[in-house]
Motif scaffolding. Structure first.
Motif, PDB file in Angstrom:
ATOM      1  N   UNK A  64      19.068  21.842   8.209  1.00  0.00           N
ATOM      2  CA  UNK A  64      17.724  22.145   7.907  1.00  0.00           C
ATOM      3  C   UNK A  64      17.059  20.921   7.322  1.00  0.00           C
ATOM      4  N   UNK A  65      17.695  20.180   6.579  1.00  0.00           N
ATOM      5  CA  UNK A  65      16.959  18.927   5.970  1.00  0.00           C
ATOM      6  C   UNK A  65      16.389  17.964   7.346  1.00  0.00           C
ATOM      7  N   UNK A  66      16.912  17.963   8.317  1.00  0.00           N
ATOM      8  CA  UNK A  66      16.264  17.386   9.654  1.00  0.00           C
ATOM      9  C   UNK A  66      15.173  17.755  10.029  1.00  0.00           C
ATOM     10  N   UNK A  67      14.590  19.170   9.486  1.00  0.00           N
ATOM     11  CA  UNK A  67      13.188  19.721  10.328  1.00  0.00           C
ATOM     12  C   UNK A  67      12.211  18.588   9.870  1.00  0.00           C
ATOM     13  N   UNK A  68      11.989  17.983   8.416  1.00  0.00           N
ATOM     14  CA  UNK A  68      11.044  17.192   8.065  1.00  0.00           C
ATOM     15  C   UNK A  68      10.663  16.143   9.048  1.00  0.00           C
ATOM     16  N   UNK A  69      11.673  15.042   9.368  1.00  0.00           N
ATOM     17  CA  UNK A  69      11.677  13.904  10.171  1.00  0.00           C
ATOM     18  C   UNK A  69      11.195  14.199  11.721  1.00  0.00           C
ATOM     19  N   UNK A  70      11.891  15.493  12.098  1.00  0.00           N
ATOM     20  CA  UNK A  70      11.772  15.872  13.419  1.00  0.00           C
ATOM     21  C   UNK A  70      10.080  16.582  13.597  1.00  0.00           C
ATOM     22  N   UNK A  71       9.850  17.295  12.589  1.00  0.00           N
ATOM     23  CA  UNK A  71       8.453  17.984  12.613  1.00  0.00           C
ATOM     24  C   UNK A  71       7.435  16.748  12.769  1.00  0.00           C
ATOM     25  N   UNK A  72       7.539  15.822  11.684  1.00  0.00           N
ATOM     26  CA  UNK A  72       6.606  14.561  11.688  1.00  0.00           C
ATOM     27  C   UNK A  72       6.684  13.728  13.286  1.00  0.00           C
ATOM     28  N   UNK A  73       7.860  13.602  13.713  1.00  0.00           N
ATOM     29  CA  UNK A  73       7.853  12.943  15.101  1.00  0.00           C
ATOM     30  C   UNK A  73       7.206  13.735  16.143  1.00  0.00           C
ATOM     31  N   UNK A  74       7.479  15.042  15.969  1.00  0.00           N
ATOM     32  CA  UNK A  74       6.745  15.966  17.086  1.00  0.00           C
ATOM     33  C   UNK A  74       5.210  15.978  16.883  1.00  0.00           C
TER      34      UNK A  74
END
Length: 196
Positions: A64-74
């Motif tokens: 779940x800690x990967x959601x933040x960088x993944x979201x901003x990349x998207x």
């Protein structure tokens, strides 16, 4: 965004909480980049949907800690896709304005409105009002930055992403991130210095 525009009705609670936590900042970032409320909302919603579809199954703290960088990349990809589609549209239609007899002052209205907004002054002896005014002018300056400078500033200064994370999200080199971020900071410092 309201509950009826949420990406998916059956989101895991952790993902739902994450999306709620980034919603406002993501909207502000998109709004500055596209300057349209409806388009900014669409971009944020599309980004949330893509995150939920591709990474909503992530469980546990580490994943779940990967959601933040993944979201901003998207989000960055959706913003860039929007600008690419607008650029293609303009290539077909913008030339018509410059044909003899088709020239108007409408092209300059948007720039004039932004300049007027940036130069608005609320005179008050109170320091609070001066600070609020300065903040509005800084926001106007951020909105007026070229897109890559604006997004570098938002990701680095507002969101606190590292140099490498920002470069990865924007698909540019770390050197470009440094340059764009430095130029954005220079412009904002100029606004603050002029109004201090």
């Amino acid at each position: 965004m309201t509950a009826d525009t949420a990406p998916q009705p059956d989101l895991p609670e952790a993902l739902d909480q994450f999306l709620a936590s980034v919603e406002r900042k993501a909207y502000r970032m998109a709004m500055m980049a596209v300057k349209s409320d409806a388009d900014a909302l669409d971009i944020v919603q599309d980004s949330m949907i893509k995150l939920a579809r591709s990474y909503g199954h992530y469980q546990g703290t580490e994943e779940a800690s990967q959601w933040r960088p993944l979201f901003y990349t998207i989000l960055q990809n959706c913003i860039m896709d929007f600008h690419r589609s607008q650029s293609r549209w303009r290539k077909w239609f913008v030339a018509e304005r410059f044909l003899p007899g088709n020239r108007s002052d409408k092209d300059e209205e948007g720039e004039l409105e932004m300049a007027q907004y940036a130069n608005q002054q609320e005179f008050s002896p109170e320091q609070y009002l001066h600070t609020e005014q300065l903040g509005q002018q800084a926001l106007a300056a951020i909105e007026a930055l070229p897109l890559q400078q604006q997004q570098c500033f938002m990701l680095r200064s507002w969101e606190g992403f590292s140099l490498q994370e920002t470069a990865d999200m924007m698909k540019i080199s770390t050197g470009s991130v440094k340059t764009h971020h430095f130029r954005a900071l220079q412009k904002l410092q100029q606004v603050i210095y002029e109004q201090a």
